[in-house]
Design an enzyme around this catalytic site. Structure first.
Site, short mmCIF file in Angstrom:
data_model
loop_
_atom_site.label_atom_id
_atom_site.label_comp_id
_atom_site.label_asym_id
_atom_site.label_seq_id
_atom_site.Cartn_x
_atom_site.Cartn_y
_atom_site.Cartn_z
N HIS A 32 43.05 -5.77 22.74
CA HIS A 32 43.28 -5.54 21.31
C HIS A 32 42.08 -4.98 20.54
O HIS A 32 42.22 -4.68 19.35
CB HIS A 32 43.80 -6.81 20.64
CG HIS A 32 42.83 -7.97 20.67
ND1 HIS A 32 42.93 -9.03 19.80
CD2 HIS A 32 41.74 -8.23 21.45
CE1 HIS A 32 41.98 -9.90 20.05
NE2 HIS A 32 41.25 -9.43 21.05
N HIS A 33 40.94 -4.85 21.18
CA HIS A 33 39.81 -4.20 20.50
C HIS A 33 39.80 -2.68 20.73
O HIS A 33 39.14 -1.95 19.99
CB HIS A 33 38.48 -4.78 20.98
CG HIS A 33 38.32 -6.23 20.70
ND1 HIS A 33 38.51 -6.77 19.45
CD2 HIS A 33 37.99 -7.27 21.51
CE1 HIS A 33 38.31 -8.09 19.51
NE2 HIS A 33 38.00 -8.40 20.75
N ALA A 34 40.51 -2.23 21.73
CA ALA A 34 40.56 -0.80 22.02
C ALA A 34 41.55 -0.11 21.09
O ALA A 34 42.64 -0.61 20.83
CB ALA A 34 40.97 -0.57 23.47
N ASN A 76 41.11 -5.63 16.08
CA ASN A 76 40.79 -4.47 15.26
C ASN A 76 41.26 -3.14 15.85
O ASN A 76 41.47 -2.18 15.11
CB ASN A 76 39.28 -4.42 14.99
CG ASN A 76 38.45 -4.32 16.26
OD1 ASN A 76 38.73 -5.00 17.25
ND2 ASN A 76 37.41 -3.52 16.22
#
Length: 222
Positions: A32-34, A76
């Site tokens: 979920h940060h990519a 993010n």
């Protein structure tokens, strides 16, 4: 990187299966940060964005998708990717005192639950359940992508929260129960978790889901 590519394929497959059986679980993924343009943290490929794109290009371009991100870290990457997508809403519950603290991306969280260090079961579960039900009632999604990170567990060196193993089981049961009750397909991604105890706790939670909902014996009525 090959392992991560396979995990992204698992996310797409779990999404396909959710539309057939009502649910799908990928024993990986949840990066979920990519974002679609760059990696971040331990995340190289944006599998959540890939799943959304798969649905809107191969299933139904009008499908309303709710991303429920209960990993200890702010998601993010998908938040940046979905900023202009009116068919996607994001619920994100995270420790606001740790990485990534992406203030720009926070503006695109529709249901924002910033928590604090060492938050325990009672606050975590009560707050999450209330906001989750609110999101379901308001948005009426046609698919839930559930990022079920377990780095919120007590003792995790990166999550710095204090949720018990029992709290994880209850959390997952709440998310699935509401999805099944409303006949909404759900995709579960395992995401973060950085202790040796994570794997058996995840297995315990999935066994609990099977015991409560008999997921493996029959497809969810649709």
């Amino acid at each position: 990187l090959r392992t991560m590519k396979h995990a992204c394929g698992g996310t797409i497959l779990a999404t396909k299966l959710a539309f057939t059986y009502g649910w799908g679980i990928n024993l990986g993924g949840g990066y979920h940060h990519a974002s679609r343009t760059e990696g971040s943290g331990f995340c190289v490929y944006a599998d959540i964005t890939m799943a959304v794109n798969y649905v809107h290009t191969s299933v139904n371009s009008e499908s309303r998708i709710l991303i429920v991100d209960l990993d200890a870290h702010q998601g993010n990457g998908h938040e940046r990717d979905m900023k202009d997508n009116e068919k996607v809403k994001i619920l994100d519950c995270y420790n606001s005192g740790i990485f990534p603290n992406d203030k720009y991306a926070k503006a695109f969280i529709d249901y924002n639950i910033p928590l604090h260090h060492q938050v325990q079961d009672s606050t975590f579960l009560k707050t999450t359940e209330a906001v989750y039900k609110k999101a379901l009632n308001e948005f009426e999604p046609q698919l839930i992508i559930y990022n079920a990170g377990t780095d919120c567990l007590s003792g995790d060196p990166l999550g710095n929260m204090d949720v018990s193993p029992e709290g994880i089981c209850i959390r997952d049961e709440i998310v699935f129960q509401e999805a099944f009750r409303r006949s909404i397909p759900i995709v579960m991604l395992l995401s973060g978790g950085y202790q040796k105890s994570n794997a058996p706790i995840i297995a315990r939670s999935i066994r609990n889901l099977q015991e409560k909902f008999q997921m493996f014996s029959k497809a969810m009525p649709r």
